[in-house]
Motif scaffolding. Sequence first.
Motif, PDB file in Angstrom:
ATOM      1  N   LEU A  31       0.833  -1.205   0.000  1.00  0.00           N
ATOM      2  CA  LEU A  31       0.000   0.000   0.000  1.00  0.00           C
ATOM      3  C   LEU A  31       0.867   1.255   0.000  1.00  0.00           C
ATOM      4  N   ARG A  32       1.961   1.219   0.727  1.00  0.00           N
ATOM      5  CA  ARG A  32       2.852   2.376   0.779  1.00  0.00           C
ATOM      6  C   ARG A  32       3.516   2.612  -0.566  1.00  0.00           C
ATOM      7  N   TYR A  38      -2.271   6.515   1.714  1.00  0.00           N
ATOM      8  CA  TYR A  38      -2.817   7.836   2.019  1.00  0.00           C
ATOM      9  C   TYR A  38      -4.338   7.825   1.965  1.00  0.00           C
ATOM     10  N   VAL A  39      -4.896   7.023   1.070  1.00  0.00           N
ATOM     11  CA  VAL A  39      -6.347   6.894   1.001  1.00  0.00           C
ATOM     12  C   VAL A  39      -6.865   6.221   2.266  1.00  0.00           C
ATOM     13  N   VAL A  40      -6.191   5.175   2.702  1.00  0.00           N
ATOM     14  CA  VAL A  40      -6.602   4.465   3.905  1.00  0.00           C
ATOM     15  C   VAL A  40      -6.526   5.381   5.119  1.00  0.00           C
ATOM     16  N   VAL A  46     -11.285  10.657   8.528  1.00  0.00           N
ATOM     17  CA  VAL A  46     -12.662  11.128   8.352  1.00  0.00           C
ATOM     18  C   VAL A  46     -13.602  10.387   9.310  1.00  0.00           C
ATOM     19  N   ILE A  47     -13.404   9.086   9.465  1.00  0.00           N
ATOM     20  CA  ILE A  47     -14.245   8.307  10.379  1.00  0.00           C
ATOM     21  C   ILE A  47     -14.069   8.788  11.814  1.00  0.00           C
ATOM     22  N   PHE A  48     -12.826   9.012  12.242  1.00  0.00           N
ATOM     23  CA  PHE A  48     -12.593   9.467  13.613  1.00  0.00           C
ATOM     24  C   PHE A  48     -13.129  10.872  13.841  1.00  0.00           C
ATOM     25  N   ILE A  49     -13.014  11.747  12.860  1.00  0.00           N
ATOM     26  CA  ILE A  49     -13.580  13.095  13.002  1.00  0.00           C
ATOM     27  C   ILE A  49     -15.093  13.023  13.102  1.00  0.00           C
TER      28      ILE A  49
END
Length: 70
Positions: A31-32, A38-40, A46-49
């Motif tokens: 992934l890196r 970066y998408v992950v 966004v989920i934590f916010i």
Amino acid sequence: MKKLLLLISLLSVSFALFAQESGGVEMATELRSSGKIYVVVSVLVVIFIGLAFYLFSMDNRLKKIEKLQK
């Protein structure tokens, strides 16, 4: 008795450390390298916010309800 429990717990932790691989996680490396990490990370942020916003708004609503009951 305490020393025996401490010894057993420390030995169990050390055995768990020996079980780990030192090669790294293949999925994270892939992934890196492709830039998808970066998408992950952005989706997790966004989920934590969203969760934080929900919890703060719920807290404000509960405070209003508590004030009305007094």
